[in-house]
Design an enzyme around this catalytic site. Structure first.
Site, short mmCIF file in Angstrom:
data_model
loop_
_atom_site.label_atom_id
_atom_site.label_comp_id
_atom_site.label_asym_id
_atom_site.label_seq_id
_atom_site.Cartn_x
_atom_site.Cartn_y
_atom_site.Cartn_z
CG HIS A 118 -9.12 -41.61 -96.00
ND1 HIS A 118 -9.04 -40.26 -95.70
CD2 HIS A 118 -9.99 -42.12 -95.11
CE1 HIS A 118 -9.82 -39.99 -94.67
NE2 HIS A 118 -10.42 -41.11 -94.30
P1 TYD Z 1 -7.49 -35.91 -93.23
O1 TYD Z 1 -7.60 -37.34 -92.82
O2 TYD Z 1 -6.74 -35.62 -94.48
O3 TYD Z 1 -8.96 -35.27 -93.34
P2 TYD Z 1 -10.11 -35.53 -94.42
O4 TYD Z 1 -10.09 -36.98 -94.72
O5 TYD Z 1 -11.37 -35.09 -93.73
O6 TYD Z 1 -9.84 -34.70 -95.61
O7 TYD Z 1 -6.91 -35.11 -92.00
C1 TYD Z 1 -6.64 -33.73 -92.07
C2 TYD Z 1 -5.46 -33.43 -91.16
O8 TYD Z 1 -5.77 -33.70 -89.80
C3 TYD Z 1 -4.23 -34.26 -91.51
O9 TYD Z 1 -3.10 -33.42 -91.34
C4 TYD Z 1 -4.21 -35.33 -90.45
C5 TYD Z 1 -4.87 -34.66 -89.27
N1 TYD Z 1 -5.62 -35.61 -88.40
C6 TYD Z 1 -5.16 -35.91 -87.14
O10 TYD Z 1 -4.10 -35.42 -86.70
N2 TYD Z 1 -5.88 -36.76 -86.34
C7 TYD Z 1 -7.03 -37.32 -86.79
O11 TYD Z 1 -7.69 -38.09 -86.02
C8 TYD Z 1 -7.51 -37.01 -88.10
C9 TYD Z 1 -8.78 -37.62 -88.64
C10 TYD Z 1 -6.76 -36.15 -88.89
#
Ligand code: TYD
Length: 136
Positions: free
Chosen positions: A50
């Protein structure tokens, strides 16, 4: 345009061990509003995938190692995170994939913004479109 770059922090080390300090606006170019960390990801997992419209990030593998692939739209670059005292600064509007996590990887992430799911761009074509408009 801010670019992705490594930032090396001072290791306050002695016979007792090491201590690394990261202060917002002093050691990194933003005020820290959010901290999270990623661990327990298998080696074949790809995380991230992302870009963020508002958030700047600083990534440090405080334990273990991982790789970060950056996609600027017109070219890509891979960074190895494998030092507890070196962080990768990733400004807003840059696509990132994190992968190749070691078993002991603990990836600490500092962010300039509170969490807001709406500022995440998770579609690469949408990113290329917005990135084009952003760079020009
Ligand atoms: P995600 O952004 O998909 O993680 P990555 O990019 O590392 O694969 O986030 C994973 C989960 O955590 C998703 O359900 C959103 C949640 N999340 C939060 O609630 N707060 C945050 O600050 C972050 C980064 C993720």
């Amino acid at each position: 345009m801010n670019k992705v770059k490594f930032i090396e922090f001072r290791q306050n080390g002695d016979e007792k061990g090491h201590l690394v300090v990261i202060e917002g606006l002093q050691d990194i170019p933003f005020v820290i509003k959010r901290v999270f960390y990623i661990y327990g990801s298998d080696q074949d997992v790809i995380r991230g995938s992302h870009a963020n419209r508002k958030s700047d990030f600083l990534l440090v593998n405080v334990s273990g190692s991982s790789k970060v692939k950056i996609d600027y739209g017109d070219y890509q670059e891979v960074f190895n995170l494998d030092h507890s005292h070196v962080g990768l600064y990733i400004p807003k509007m840059i696509w990132k994939d994190m992968y190749d996590f070691s078993k002991d990887s603990v990836l600490l992430v500092l962010s300039s913004e509170h969490y807001d799911a709406d500022e995440y761009i998770r579609d690469i074509d949408e990113y290329y479109k917005e990135r084009n408009g952003y760079v020009k």
